[in-house]
Design a protein around this motif. Structure first.
Motif, PDB file in Angstrom:
ATOM      1  N   UNK A  62    -104.457  16.064 -18.383  1.00  0.00           N
ATOM      2  CA  UNK A  62    -105.026  15.972 -17.038  1.00  0.00           C
ATOM      3  C   UNK A  62    -104.749  17.341 -16.399  1.00  0.00           C
ATOM      4  N   UNK A  63    -105.622  18.328 -16.547  1.00  0.00           N
ATOM      5  CA  UNK A  63    -105.275  19.665 -16.069  1.00  0.00           C
ATOM      6  C   UNK A  63    -105.267  19.774 -14.549  1.00  0.00           C
TER       7      UNK A  63
ATOM      8  N   UNK B   9     -99.044  12.978 -23.218  1.00  0.00           N
ATOM      9  CA  UNK B   9     -99.960  13.024 -22.080  1.00  0.00           C
ATOM     10  C   UNK B   9     -99.376  14.003 -21.074  1.00  0.00           C
ATOM     11  N   UNK B  10    -100.172  14.998 -20.679  1.00  0.00           N
ATOM     12  CA  UNK B  10     -99.725  16.012 -19.726  1.00  0.00           C
ATOM     13  C   UNK B  10    -100.505  15.886 -18.426  1.00  0.00           C
ATOM     14  N   UNK B  11     -99.778  15.803 -17.311  1.00  0.00           N
ATOM     15  CA  UNK B  11    -100.357  15.691 -15.973  1.00  0.00           C
ATOM     16  C   UNK B  11     -99.897  16.891 -15.152  1.00  0.00           C
ATOM     17  N   UNK B  12    -100.841  17.528 -14.461  1.00  0.00           N
ATOM     18  CA  UNK B  12    -100.542  18.713 -13.655  1.00  0.00           C
ATOM     19  C   UNK B  12    -101.208  18.549 -12.284  1.00  0.00           C
ATOM     20  N   UNK B  13    -100.391  18.393 -11.239  1.00  0.00           N
ATOM     21  CA  UNK B  13    -100.924  18.231  -9.881  1.00  0.00           C
ATOM     22  C   UNK B  13    -100.112  19.064  -8.892  1.00  0.00           C
ATOM     23  N   UNK B  14    -100.737  19.360  -7.741  1.00  0.00           N
ATOM     24  CA  UNK B  14     -99.987  19.957  -6.647  1.00  0.00           C
ATOM     25  C   UNK B  14     -98.820  19.052  -6.282  1.00  0.00           C
ATOM     26  N   UNK B  15     -97.725  19.646  -5.842  1.00  0.00           N
ATOM     27  CA  UNK B  15     -96.584  18.852  -5.398  1.00  0.00           C
ATOM     28  C   UNK B  15     -97.048  17.854  -4.328  1.00  0.00           C
ATOM     29  N   UNK B  16     -96.967  16.557  -4.600  1.00  0.00           N
ATOM     30  CA  UNK B  16     -97.485  15.569  -3.646  1.00  0.00           C
ATOM     31  C   UNK B  16     -96.789  15.597  -2.295  1.00  0.00           C
ATOM     32  N   UNK B  17     -95.539  16.046  -2.258  1.00  0.00           N
ATOM     33  CA  UNK B  17     -94.827  16.142  -0.980  1.00  0.00           C
ATOM     34  C   UNK B  17     -95.525  17.146  -0.067  1.00  0.00           C
ATOM     35  N   UNK B  18     -95.990  18.245  -0.643  1.00  0.00           N
ATOM     36  CA  UNK B  18     -96.706  19.245   0.149  1.00  0.00           C
ATOM     37  C   UNK B  18     -98.106  18.771   0.509  1.00  0.00           C
TER      38      UNK B  18
ATOM     39  N   UNK C 121    -102.379  28.267 -18.853  1.00  0.00           N
ATOM     40  CA  UNK C 121    -102.930  28.313 -20.207  1.00  0.00           C
ATOM     41  C   UNK C 121    -101.835  28.394 -21.274  1.00  0.00           C
ATOM     42  N   UNK C 122    -100.878  29.291 -21.096  1.00  0.00           N
ATOM     43  CA  UNK C 122     -99.820  29.450 -22.109  1.00  0.00           C
ATOM     44  C   UNK C 122     -99.032  28.149 -22.271  1.00  0.00           C
ATOM     45  N   UNK C 123     -98.754  27.472 -21.163  1.00  0.00           N
ATOM     46  CA  UNK C 123     -98.012  26.209 -21.192  1.00  0.00           C
ATOM     47  C   UNK C 123     -98.770  25.177 -22.033  1.00  0.00           C
ATOM     48  N   UNK C 124    -100.087  25.056 -21.782  1.00  0.00           N
ATOM     49  CA  UNK C 124    -100.888  24.028 -22.455  1.00  0.00           C
ATOM     50  C   UNK C 124    -101.112  24.375 -23.920  1.00  0.00           C
ATOM     51  N   UNK C 125    -101.326  25.642 -24.223  1.00  0.00           N
ATOM     52  CA  UNK C 125    -101.471  26.052 -25.631  1.00  0.00           C
ATOM     53  C   UNK C 125    -100.188  25.753 -26.407  1.00  0.00           C
ATOM     54  N   UNK C 126     -99.046  25.962 -25.769  1.00  0.00           N
ATOM     55  CA  UNK C 126     -97.765  25.652 -26.416  1.00  0.00           C
ATOM     56  C   UNK C 126     -97.629  24.152 -26.655  1.00  0.00           C
ATOM     57  N   UNK C 127     -98.043  23.342 -25.677  1.00  0.00           N
ATOM     58  CA  UNK C 127     -98.018  21.884 -25.859  1.00  0.00           C
ATOM     59  C   UNK C 127     -98.897  21.475 -27.036  1.00  0.00           C
TER      60      UNK C 127
END
Length: 253
Positions: free
Chosen positions: A104-105, A134-143, A20-26
């Motif tokens: 893209x949360x 544009x902000x994209x947030x996903x699990x590390x695809x390698x994992x 939340x803090x990251x996105x509010x700052x963006x």
């Protein structure tokens, strides 16, 4: 799928606030209106609106949006007035306006196959202001691509609903298809009343598509968007293969 588990979804996410803090700052850095893709029950809509940002949320699940509306109505009138929600498939995005920030949360993008992703990114370009983000947030695809736990049934969490006086055990099982780059996930929710009684089981399945960082960058560039940063967590550490997440910020070329 989420229509079947909306109440469980709420319990799972009521304590999740790491992003939340990251996105509010963006949003503060990109002062125009915010568009959230896959807004669900309003987990991010509310803190954005509470901090003064006008935000539009879209979601394909009418059930999730109904829950969001209930929560919005509990807010003050100024907060309510800053939120707009729409029942819409993001790949058919057509709002006739542009935004300073499109998000893209948490793992929302992973619900899109490659055709849907490319179509959605092309739609996003038309809705993003020049210089916007544009902000994209996903699990590390390698994992995500790691098949080590294939087919195991794992207890992910135990949930307790104080209002409904019930306990829910959430199990998961998954199978990775590295050729198609998809993790097929099965979630099992076993609900039992606190006072005892019949157990209720709900089973849902969903494919989660993963894209390596260079693949996402190529898709973004093909859609006319330029990557300006890749991070591995909300504490702004650089992304690498051991990072917990892949966070991408892109802008309009």
């Amino acid at each position: 799928m989420y229509d079947q588990i909306v109440e469980y979804y709420e319990l799972i996410h009521e304590e999740f606030s790491a992003d939340i803090a990251y996105i509010v700052k963006l949003a503060a850095q990109n002062k125009q209106q915010v568009l959230e893709l896959g807004c669900g029950t309003g987990r991010l809509l509310l803190p954005l609106a509470r901090t003064g940002h006008s935000v539009v949320g879209i979601d394909s699940s009418a059930t999730m949006l109904a829950m969001a509306r209930k929560k919005i109505l509990e807010e003050s009138k100024p907060v309510q007035d800053r939120i707009e929600i729409l029942n819409m498939d993001m790949s058919e995005l057509s709002l006739g306006r542009q935004f300073g920030l499109i998000i893209f949360p948490h793992n929302t993008l992973m619900h899109l196959n490659r055709r849907q992703l490319n179509k959605t990114l092309n739609k996003i370009k038309g809705h993003l202001l020049v210089g916007g983000c544009l902000f994209i947030d996903v699990d590390n695809p390698v994992e995500v691509a790691d098949p080590e736990d294939d087919s195991l049934v794992l207890l992910e969490r135990t949930l307790h609903d104080e209002v409904g006086r019930r306990t829910i055990l959430q199990f998961s099982s998954s199978r990775v298809d590295n050729r198609q780059q998809v993790r097929q996930v099965t979630w099992i929710f076993d609900e039992s009343p606190d006072e005892g009684g019949e157990l209720k089981r709900t089973v849902v399945e969903t494919p989660l598509h993963y894209y390596l960082s260079h693949e996402l960058i190529l898709s973004l560039e093909t859609s006319g968007l330029k990557v300006r940063s890749q991070l591995g967590d909300y504490d702004l550490r650089p992304y690498d293969e051991d990072s917990p997440r892949l966070l991408i910020e892109a802008t309009k070329i």
